[in-house]
Write a protein that holds these residues in place. Structure first.
Motif, PDB file in Angstrom:
ATOM      1  N   LEU B 169      38.194  20.880  16.251  1.00  0.00           N
ATOM      2  CA  LEU B 169      39.402  20.877  17.094  1.00  0.00           C
ATOM      3  C   LEU B 169      39.236  21.833  18.270  1.00  0.00           C
ATOM      4  O   LEU B 169      39.579  21.514  19.393  1.00  0.00           O
ATOM      5  CB  LEU B 169      40.613  21.321  16.276  1.00  0.00           C
ATOM      6  CG  LEU B 169      41.141  20.361  15.224  1.00  0.00           C
ATOM      7  CD1 LEU B 169      42.272  21.019  14.450  1.00  0.00           C
ATOM      8  CD2 LEU B 169      41.634  19.091  15.873  1.00  0.00           C
ATOM      9  N   GLY B 170      38.734  23.026  17.971  1.00  0.00           N
ATOM     10  CA  GLY B 170      38.599  24.016  19.032  1.00  0.00           C
ATOM     11  C   GLY B 170      38.125  25.342  18.467  1.00  0.00           C
ATOM     12  O   GLY B 170      37.907  25.471  17.262  1.00  0.00           O
ATOM     13  N   CYS B 171      37.961  26.298  19.357  1.00  0.00           N
ATOM     14  CA  CYS B 171      37.502  27.611  18.900  1.00  0.00           C
ATOM     15  C   CYS B 171      38.271  28.721  19.602  1.00  0.00           C
ATOM     16  O   CYS B 171      38.881  28.497  20.654  1.00  0.00           O
ATOM     17  CB  CYS B 171      36.005  27.781  19.151  1.00  0.00           C
ATOM     18  SG  CYS B 171      35.557  27.834  20.882  1.00  0.00           S
ATOM     19  N   LYS B 172      38.239  29.870  18.984  1.00  0.00           N
ATOM     20  CA  LYS B 172      38.898  31.044  19.571  1.00  0.00           C
ATOM     21  C   LYS B 172      38.050  32.276  19.293  1.00  0.00           C
ATOM     22  O   LYS B 172      37.359  32.345  18.269  1.00  0.00           O
ATOM     23  CB  LYS B 172      40.291  31.220  18.974  1.00  0.00           C
ATOM     24  CG  LYS B 172      41.008  32.452  19.517  1.00  0.00           C
ATOM     25  CD  LYS B 172      42.487  32.382  19.379  1.00  0.00           C
ATOM     26  CE  LYS B 172      43.132  33.602  20.040  1.00  0.00           C
ATOM     27  NZ  LYS B 172      42.945  33.588  21.505  1.00  0.00           N
ATOM     28  N   THR B 173      38.099  33.210  20.203  1.00  0.00           N
ATOM     29  CA  THR B 173      37.360  34.452  19.989  1.00  0.00           C
ATOM     30  C   THR B 173      38.338  35.622  19.972  1.00  0.00           C
ATOM     31  O   THR B 173      39.402  35.563  20.590  1.00  0.00           O
ATOM     32  CB  THR B 173      36.345  34.698  21.117  1.00  0.00           C
ATOM     33  OG1 THR B 173      37.062  34.801  22.344  1.00  0.00           O
ATOM     34  CG2 THR B 173      35.348  33.563  21.211  1.00  0.00           C
ATOM     35  N   PHE B 174      37.977  36.636  19.246  1.00  0.00           N
ATOM     36  CA  PHE B 174      38.747  37.873  19.266  1.00  0.00           C
ATOM     37  C   PHE B 174      37.800  39.013  18.882  1.00  0.00           C
ATOM     38  O   PHE B 174      36.616  38.786  18.577  1.00  0.00           O
ATOM     39  CB  PHE B 174      39.953  37.795  18.311  1.00  0.00           C
ATOM     40  CG  PHE B 174      39.612  37.588  16.859  1.00  0.00           C
ATOM     41  CD1 PHE B 174      39.566  38.660  15.981  1.00  0.00           C
ATOM     42  CD2 PHE B 174      39.342  36.309  16.362  1.00  0.00           C
ATOM     43  CE1 PHE B 174      39.260  38.469  14.635  1.00  0.00           C
ATOM     44  CE2 PHE B 174      39.046  36.111  15.021  1.00  0.00           C
ATOM     45  CZ  PHE B 174      38.995  37.195  14.153  1.00  0.00           C
TER      46      PHE B 174
END
Lengths: 182, 249
Positions: B169-174
């Protein structure tokens, strides 16, 4: 969003939203319904909007989508070949002082829907051509084209109304005169 | 640019002068300054636009519409407790709280690892609940991995083979304690989502053995954390440990 924030949003936007709806819908009642429905949707989904500064464009976009959705249920949306519309040069200039708000709304309503939405967003809330393109999900060039040609059509409609009003005045006055003498 | 083209562009120029600095109008405005005919047309156009705006803004709004909107929204606003999304979010919050408690108890000897897991689950939860947005979206996970590498955000070296088959679906960084962490969300074939969290194997993970897999099952959530070379991964899904295990084969 708190109840106070919601009320402030309503206070700021309900009138311009109603006016936008009025140029799209058939009647004042339909425009009021669209306005109300838009705020219902905001109450239900507005919290999903991350950027508060987008609230205004969210409301206008939502009202426009609601209008399209409602209209699709009423009649199958006719495909408008805007490229085939006449592209007369602007040679006419109505006397705006002689026209009231109702005449302007009526003239806008007489335009094809794609012209109407772009022009109303441009005039009513002073949205930029980029913002309108984003809200209506159409290319910037299309917005410019609809503004350019829509304004020409609007001028023509307003001129026609003005001439029509003038004819009414000429034809009614002698009648009135005669009635007075009788 | 001829006058006709200039008129086309200037038709989008707002009468309030808000677009004076927009470079898209610069050439057309300059031409209007040079050409008296075009200038006359432009002034007339601006005057017409101003008049239409004034007329439209003078349209009266029906009395009572404001009150109707406010009252109607109040009664139409769905109850917070009956909205499926909110119900789910509340349930998820309880589960996360339970997982957090469990992790803290089980991993008391390794508080940093538990804290990392908790933080990672919070990020996953925020994504699922819509409180956070993906940094990049693609149905192809390899594109997301490439995007993460380009942005120096990923510790993903190799996707588990079972995830490669899934649609992403998608990705996120933190960041956690200064280290980049990435999350990639996948759609499971049987429905639901599975999330792969990855980071560098820094201090909190030093004690983890290479073949060690730490499963935590709490409520509907199952997580597993393991180390692979210089990276640490965590998989999380709503389901059983067995379901999670099937993605590790």
């Amino acid at each position: 969003m708190s109840a106070i924030d919601f009320q402030q949003l309503v206070d700021r936007q309900y009138a311009p939203l109603f006016r936008f709806g009025l140029t799209l819908a058939k009647s004042e009642a339909d425009a009021a319904d669209l306005t109300q429905q838009t705020f219902f949707l905001w109450a239900a989904k507005g919290h999903q909007l991350r950027d508060d500064s987008k609230a205004k464009s969210w409301l206008f976009t939502t009202l426009y989508r609601e209008f399209l959705s409602k209209r699709r249920h009423e009649v199958r949306f006719p495909h408008v070949e805007l490229d085939d519309a006449s592209d007369d040069d602007v040679a006419v200039s109505p006397n705006m002082n002689a026209l009231d708000s109702t005449a302007v709304v009526e003239a806008l309503r007489e335009l094809e829907e794609p012209f109407r939405a772009v022009l109303t967003l441009f005039y009513l809330e002073q949205f930029s051509y980029q913002e309108i393109a984003e809200m209506l999900e159409i290319p910037i060039g299309t917005v410019m084209s609809r503004l350019s040609r829509g304004k020409a059509h609007l001028r023509q409609r307003l001129m026609t109304k003005q001439e029509s009003d003038a004819r009414k005045i000429v034809s009614i006055s002698p009648e009135k005169g005669r009635q007075t003498h009788e | 640019m001829n006058n006709q083209e200039a008129q086309f562009v200037l038709s989008a120029y707002r009468p309030g002068g808000q677009d004076a600095l927009d470079p898209a109008f610069a050439e057309a405005l300059e031409q209007a300054r040079r050409d008296p005919l075009l200038e006359r047309w432009f002034n007339d156009s601006i005057a017409f636009d101003r008049a239409v705006t004034e007329k439209l803004c003078a349209v009266e709004v029906p009395a009572g519409l404001r009150e109707s909107v406010l009252a109607g929204s109040k009664v139409s606003r769905p109850s917070r407790w009956t909205k499926p999304f909110v119900r789910w979010a509340i349930a998820a919050a309880f589960v996360l709280a339970a997982i957090t408690g469990s992790l803290i108890l089980r991993e008391a000897a390794k508080p940093h690892l538990a804290a990392w897991q908790t933080n990672a689950l919070s990020q996953v939860s925020a994504l699922v609940e819509g409180h956070a947005k993906f940094d990049a979206q693609s149905r192809n996970a390899s594109e997301l991995v490439a995007w993460l590498r380009e942005n120096r955000a990923s510790a993903v070296q190799n996707l588990p083979p079972s995830l490669e088959r899934l649609e992403s679906l998608g990705c996120k960084t933190f960041f956690w304690e200064g280290q980049p962490v990435s999350v990639i969300c996948f759609q499971r074939g049987e429905g639901g989502l599975i999330h792969l969290v990855a980071t560098n194997a820094f201090a909190p993970f030093n004690r983890m053995g290479k073949s060690e897999r730490k499963f935590v099952q709490q409520g509907n959530w199952a997580t597993v954390t393991w180390r692979d070379g210089a990276s640490v991964y965590m998989l999380a899904l709503e389901g059983s440990r067995d379901q999670l295990q099937s993605y590790l084969l």
